[in-house]
Design a protein around this motif. Structure first.
Motif, short mmCIF file in Angstrom:
data_model
loop_
_atom_site.label_atom_id
_atom_site.label_comp_id
_atom_site.label_asym_id
_atom_site.label_seq_id
_atom_site.Cartn_x
_atom_site.Cartn_y
_atom_site.Cartn_z
N SER A 361 39.88 31.39 44.88
CA SER A 361 39.81 30.85 43.51
C SER A 361 38.43 31.08 42.91
N TYR A 362 37.39 30.95 43.74
CA TYR A 362 36.04 31.18 43.26
C TYR A 362 35.87 32.64 42.83
N LEU A 363 36.31 33.57 43.68
CA LEU A 363 36.17 34.99 43.35
C LEU A 363 36.96 35.34 42.09
N GLU A 364 38.12 34.74 41.96
CA GLU A 364 38.95 34.99 40.77
C GLU A 364 38.26 34.46 39.52
N ARG A 365 37.70 33.25 39.63
CA ARG A 365 37.05 32.61 38.47
C ARG A 365 35.80 33.37 38.05
N GLU A 366 35.03 33.84 39.02
CA GLU A 366 33.74 34.47 38.73
C GLU A 366 33.79 35.99 38.84
N ASP A 367 34.97 36.56 38.79
CA ASP A 367 35.14 38.00 38.97
C ASP A 367 34.24 38.80 38.03
N SER A 368 34.30 38.51 36.75
CA SER A 368 33.53 39.27 35.77
C SER A 368 32.02 39.09 35.97
N LEU A 395 41.66 35.27 52.00
CA LEU A 395 41.12 36.60 51.74
C LEU A 395 42.11 37.68 52.15
N LEU A 396 42.84 37.41 53.23
CA LEU A 396 43.88 38.35 53.66
C LEU A 396 44.96 38.47 52.59
N GLU A 397 45.34 37.36 51.99
CA GLU A 397 46.34 37.37 50.92
C GLU A 397 45.79 38.11 49.70
N LEU A 398 44.51 37.96 49.45
CA LEU A 398 43.87 38.65 48.32
C LEU A 398 43.93 40.16 48.54
N ARG A 399 43.68 40.57 49.77
CA ARG A 399 43.71 42.00 50.10
C ARG A 399 45.12 42.55 50.01
N ARG A 405 43.76 40.13 41.72
CA ARG A 405 43.25 38.89 41.13
C ARG A 405 41.76 38.98 40.81
N ILE A 406 41.10 40.04 41.33
CA ILE A 406 39.68 40.26 41.01
C ILE A 406 39.50 41.69 40.49
N PRO A 407 40.10 41.98 39.34
CA PRO A 407 40.12 43.37 38.84
C PRO A 407 38.74 43.95 38.55
N CYS A 408 37.80 43.14 38.10
CA CYS A 408 36.47 43.67 37.76
C CYS A 408 35.74 44.14 39.01
N LEU A 409 35.77 43.33 40.07
CA LEU A 409 35.14 43.72 41.32
C LEU A 409 35.87 44.92 41.93
#
Length: 445
Positions: A361-368, A395-399, A405-409
């Protein structure tokens, strides 16, 4: 009548009050040459105004005023005139300055002479003198003594509805209206009194005195801020028991942070650090009484490169405990960026059992923010750690979702590095292809 000085300029200074009829009658008597009557009417207006003032203060629970009002009531119950009792009790209690009780005594003495025909005749000079003293000390808006203004202010700010909305801009506008009646020379006593009211409130977050103080800090009044800094942050100005409201003050007026120096700054740094350690849970986003808001204030005001060195203990504790707080992403654009990244990377490397922050959730929120602020190398390190064996389930689910969910990164690390223009050996870097990190070599231009 040509030798009689006009009193219209004095009359114009008189504020609207329930004594206005007395004052108007005094002016008519003066113009008609009835100087005895002018003095008597003026005295009636003055004592009525002072009595009303004491009743106002009594309603505000000012104990000294309560004693004055009680003395007046006792005289009236005994069918006596109350003026002498009022004057005596004012002198005993000191609720108004000596200069004012002396003026009141002079006016009463002139009235007593004017009320007895066997005394010498009252002159225009006598009447003018009494009227001028009445206006100067009691009947005009500027005549109110400092202690009375302070007592009235205390009554007002603790009145329900004085602050309608607890929003700093609205509070500051209300405070600006109230502070207008005080001269700069009054500020020292006002701030000293305000500190005592805060102590009585135990520095509660909902204290009306605290709201007033924060409103003062929000105003552009440098001399006032200097006095506040000395009063609250001096050698004996604060203790760990009232650390929370000091946070409020520095968040609202960050300039205080640089006004405090030497040993006082070290003590304040210790105080802020202890306050931050004492919190069991982080404060809500945007809260004033919050260590994260304090760190933002430190970063905004002290600027680079002094953020780390200005209040080092406070910075350490806030980052260690609350680095992921939604107040702090802007710190990635300061000299604290690397320290923020270290905490983020440490969290990424933790196992499910060790993890505390909702990292996905943190990575998604602060992606940009992260994609803009971090270097390519830092982002590579972040992805490498998040894809290591045994990484956390989130993180595994994110991968597995393709990092959608973190398009900018994802975009940053999916792009190949442009060819190098420097004559150095080609270096390798990581690039995301599909759901895997692949090492490639940077070409020369």
């Amino acid at each position: 009548m040509t030798d009689v000085p006009p009193i219209y300029h004095l009359h114009r200074r008189v504020r609207q009050h329930r004594t206005s009829d007395y004052v108007a009658e005094a002016v008519r008597c003066y113009d008609a040459g009835a100087y005895r009557a002018c003095i008597i009417m003026t005295c009636n207006a003055v004592f009525d105004a002072v009595r009303a003032r004491m009743e106002e203060l009594q309603a505000g629970q000012v104990s000294r005023a309560e004693k004055v009002v009680a003395a007046v009531k006792e005289a009236l119950n005994d069918k006596k005139t109350y003026e002498g009792a009022l004057l005596t009790k004012l002198r005993e209690t000191g609720v108004v300055p000596v200069v004012e009780t002396d003026a009141l005594g002079e006016i009463l003495n002139k009235r007593n002479h004017a009320a007895h025909p066997n005394c010498s005749a009252a002159t225009a000079k006598d009447a003018y003198y009494v009227f001028e003293k009445a206006v100067t000390y009691f009947l005009c808006e500027q005549a109110r003594p400092l202690q009375f203004k302070i007592d009235t202010l205390k009554r007002d700010i603790y009145t329900e509805g004085f602050f309608t909305v607890p929003i700093i801009d609205d509070v500051a506008r209300k405070v600006d209206e109230e502070i207008a009646i005080f001269d700069e020379s009054d500020y020292y006593k006002l701030i000293s009194k305000l500190k005592k009211w805060l102590l009585n409130d135990n520095f509660d977050e909902d204290s009306k005195s605290l709201w007033f103080l924060l409103g003062l800090l929000h105003l552009d009044r440098p001399k006032l801020h200097s006095i506040i800094s000395t009063e609250f942050f001096g050698k004996r100005g604060f203790s760990p028991q009232n650390d929370a409201f000091l946070v409020d003050m520095c968040v609202v007026r960050p300039e205080l942070l640089s006004m405090i120096s030497g040993e006082n700054r070290k003590r304040l740094d210790d105080t802020f650090a202890k306050f931050t350690e004492s919190l069991e849970t982080p404060s809500a986003k945007g809260s004033v009484r919050s260590p994260t808001a304090l760190l933002v204030a430190i970063a905004d005001h002290l600027k680079d490169p002094c953020i780390d060195t200005g209040y080092p203990k406070t910075v350490d504790v806030v980052l260690r405990r609350f680095w992921a707080h939604p107040d702090l992403p802007a710190l990635f654009n300061t000299s604290l960026k690397n320290r923020m990244f270290e905490h983020l990377l440490e969290e990424v490397k933790r196992t499910d059992e060790e993890g505390g922050t909702d990292l996905a959730s943190y990575l998604e929120r602060e992606d940009s923010t992260l994609a803009t602020a971090l270097t390519r190398g830092q982002i590579e390190t972040l992805f490498q750690a998040s894809m290591a064996s045994g990484c956390r389930k989130e993180l595994l689910e994110l991968r597995e979702s393709g990092f959608d969910r973190i398009p900018c990164l994802r975009e940053v690390i999916s792009l190949p590095k442009p060819p190098s223009t420097r004559p150095v050996p080609s270096t390798s870097y990581l690039i995301l292809k599909g759901n895997n990190l692949v090492r490639e070599f940077r070409q020369r231009a």
